[in-house]
Design a protein around this motif. Structure first.
Motif, PDB file in Angstrom:
ATOM      1  N   THR A  83       1.048  -1.468  -0.623  1.00 51.45           N
ATOM      2  CA  THR A  83       0.069   0.312   0.366  1.00 51.45           C
ATOM      3  C   THR A  83       0.872   1.424   0.248  1.00 51.45           C
ATOM      4  O   THR A  83       0.657   2.188  -0.686  1.00 51.45           O
ATOM      5  CB  THR A  83      -1.120   0.182   1.393  1.00 51.45           C
ATOM      6  N   ALA A  84       2.210   1.168   0.935  1.00 54.11           N
ATOM      7  CA  ALA A  84       3.162   1.885   0.576  1.00 54.11           C
ATOM      8  C   ALA A  84       3.504   2.569  -0.433  1.00 54.11           C
ATOM      9  O   ALA A  84       3.276   3.912  -1.321  1.00 54.11           O
ATOM     10  CB  ALA A  84       3.976   2.342   2.144  1.00 54.11           C
ATOM     11  N   LEU A  85       3.442   1.434  -0.752  1.00 51.84           N
ATOM     12  CA  LEU A  85       4.563   1.491  -2.296  1.00 51.84           C
ATOM     13  C   LEU A  85       3.996   2.152  -3.196  1.00 51.84           C
ATOM     14  O   LEU A  85       4.392   3.105  -4.582  1.00 51.84           O
ATOM     15  CB  LEU A  85       5.416   0.054  -2.904  1.00 51.84           C
ATOM     16  N   ARG A  86       2.415   2.151  -3.713  1.00 53.67           N
ATOM     17  CA  ARG A  86       1.167   2.412  -4.456  1.00 53.67           C
ATOM     18  C   ARG A  86       1.132   3.863  -4.156  1.00 53.67           C
ATOM     19  O   ARG A  86       0.802   4.380  -4.514  1.00 53.67           O
ATOM     20  CB  ARG A  86       0.037   2.035  -3.822  1.00 53.67           C
ATOM     21  N   LEU A  87       1.053   4.368  -2.604  1.00 53.31           N
ATOM     22  CA  LEU A  87       0.629   5.630  -2.800  1.00 53.31           C
ATOM     23  C   LEU A  87       1.761   6.393  -3.251  1.00 53.31           C
ATOM     24  O   LEU A  87       2.268   7.517  -3.455  1.00 53.31           O
ATOM     25  CB  LEU A  87       0.486   6.252  -1.269  1.00 53.31           C
ATOM     26  N   PHE A  88       3.570   6.037  -2.801  1.00 53.10           N
ATOM     27  CA  PHE A  88       4.318   6.566  -2.899  1.00 53.10           C
ATOM     28  C   PHE A  88       4.908   7.228  -4.430  1.00 53.10           C
ATOM     29  O   PHE A  88       4.740   7.764  -5.318  1.00 53.10           O
ATOM     30  CB  PHE A  88       5.166   6.004  -3.025  1.00 53.10           C
ATOM     31  N   ARG A  89       4.078   5.970  -6.055  1.00 52.23           N
ATOM     32  CA  ARG A  89       3.784   5.131  -7.123  1.00 52.23           C
ATOM     33  C   ARG A  89       2.606   6.934  -7.505  1.00 52.23           C
ATOM     34  O   ARG A  89       3.351   7.183  -8.715  1.00 52.23           O
ATOM     35  CB  ARG A  89       3.878   4.415  -7.606  1.00 52.23           C
ATOM     36  N   ASN A  90       1.696   6.554  -6.773  1.00 47.04           N
ATOM     37  CA  ASN A  90       1.039   7.387  -7.498  1.00 47.04           C
ATOM     38  C   ASN A  90       1.198   9.028  -7.067  1.00 47.04           C
ATOM     39  O   ASN A  90       1.223   9.514  -8.072  1.00 47.04           O
ATOM     40  CB  ASN A  90      -0.226   7.058  -6.809  1.00 47.04           C
ATOM     41  N   LEU A  91       1.574   9.414  -6.328  1.00 53.04           N
ATOM     42  CA  LEU A  91       2.548  10.566  -5.834  1.00 53.04           C
ATOM     43  C   LEU A  91       3.082  10.974  -6.783  1.00 53.04           C
ATOM     44  O   LEU A  91       3.202  12.353  -7.481  1.00 53.04           O
ATOM     45  CB  LEU A  91       3.094  11.074  -3.888  1.00 53.04           C
ATOM     46  N   ARG A  92       4.387   9.819  -7.166  1.00 51.61           N
ATOM     47  CA  ARG A  92       5.452  10.622  -7.424  1.00 51.61           C
ATOM     48  C   ARG A  92       4.869  10.903  -9.320  1.00 51.61           C
ATOM     49  O   ARG A  92       5.188  11.829 -10.405  1.00 51.61           O
ATOM     50  CB  ARG A  92       6.240   9.236  -7.882  1.00 51.61           C
ATOM     51  N   ASN A  93       3.719  10.149  -9.503  1.00 45.62           N
ATOM     52  CA  ASN A  93       3.413   9.751 -11.631  1.00 45.62           C
ATOM     53  C   ASN A  93       2.141  11.642 -11.232  1.00 45.62           C
ATOM     54  O   ASN A  93       1.851  12.018 -11.854  1.00 45.62           O
ATOM     55  CB  ASN A  93       2.590   8.912 -11.110  1.00 45.62           C
ATOM     56  N   LEU A  94       2.136  11.572 -10.443  1.00 45.68           N
ATOM     57  CA  LEU A  94       1.219  13.074 -10.162  1.00 45.68           C
ATOM     58  C   LEU A  94       2.022  13.994 -10.410  1.00 45.68           C
ATOM     59  O   LEU A  94       1.731  15.086 -11.071  1.00 45.68           O
ATOM     60  CB  LEU A  94       0.304  13.257  -8.969  1.00 45.68           C
ATOM     61  N   ARG A  95       3.474  14.324  -9.776  1.00 46.20           N
ATOM     62  CA  ARG A  95       3.984  15.588  -9.799  1.00 46.20           C
ATOM     63  C   ARG A  95       4.692  15.063 -11.240  1.00 46.20           C
ATOM     64  O   ARG A  95       4.970  16.462 -11.439  1.00 46.20           O
ATOM     65  CB  ARG A  95       5.078  15.554  -8.843  1.00 46.20           C
ATOM     66  N   GLY A  96       5.198  14.514 -11.381  1.00 50.89           N
ATOM     67  CA  GLY A  96       6.151  14.235 -13.214  1.00 50.89           C
ATOM     68  C   GLY A  96       5.346  14.571 -13.691  1.00 50.89           C
ATOM     69  O   GLY A  96       4.905  14.291 -14.728  1.00 50.89           O
TER      70      GLY A  96
END
Length: 96
Positions: A83-96
């Motif tokens: 879950t933490a990995l999925r959240l991290f990836r989603n936040l990273r994709n929103l910024r980039g």
């Protein structure tokens, strides 16, 4: 005399631990066989297919190897990490 008694107690303890391990594996094997007899294959194929079979395999292997409590703790930790990995990836994709 007391050393012989301590050695006998230690030997008996080791024997009981080994017997408990064998009994646990036999119980897990029996439960697995019972599950195979009563598991409806049509439900597994339609409801989850591959993921249902994967979950069954994880439980079938994990319970005899780790025990119920340790397997539950391991699966809970893995779920939180994913879950933490999925959240991290989603936040990273929103910024980039």
């Amino acid at each position: 005399m007391s050393q012989n008694r301590e050695a006998a107690v230690e030997q008996r303890k080791a024997l009981l631990i080994a017997k408990a391990g064998i009994d646990r594996v036999q119980l897990a094997s029996t439960l697995h066989e019972l599950g195979e007899q009563f598991r409806p294959t049509a439900v597994l194929q339609s409801a989850g297919g591959r993921s249902g079979l994967l979950a069954s395999a994880v439980l079938a292997l994990g319970i005899p190897l780790l025990g119920r409590t340790r397997l539950a703790r391991t699966l809970k930790t893995a779920s939180i990490a994913m879950t933490a990995l999925r959240l991290f990836r989603n936040l990273r994709n929103l910024r980039g």
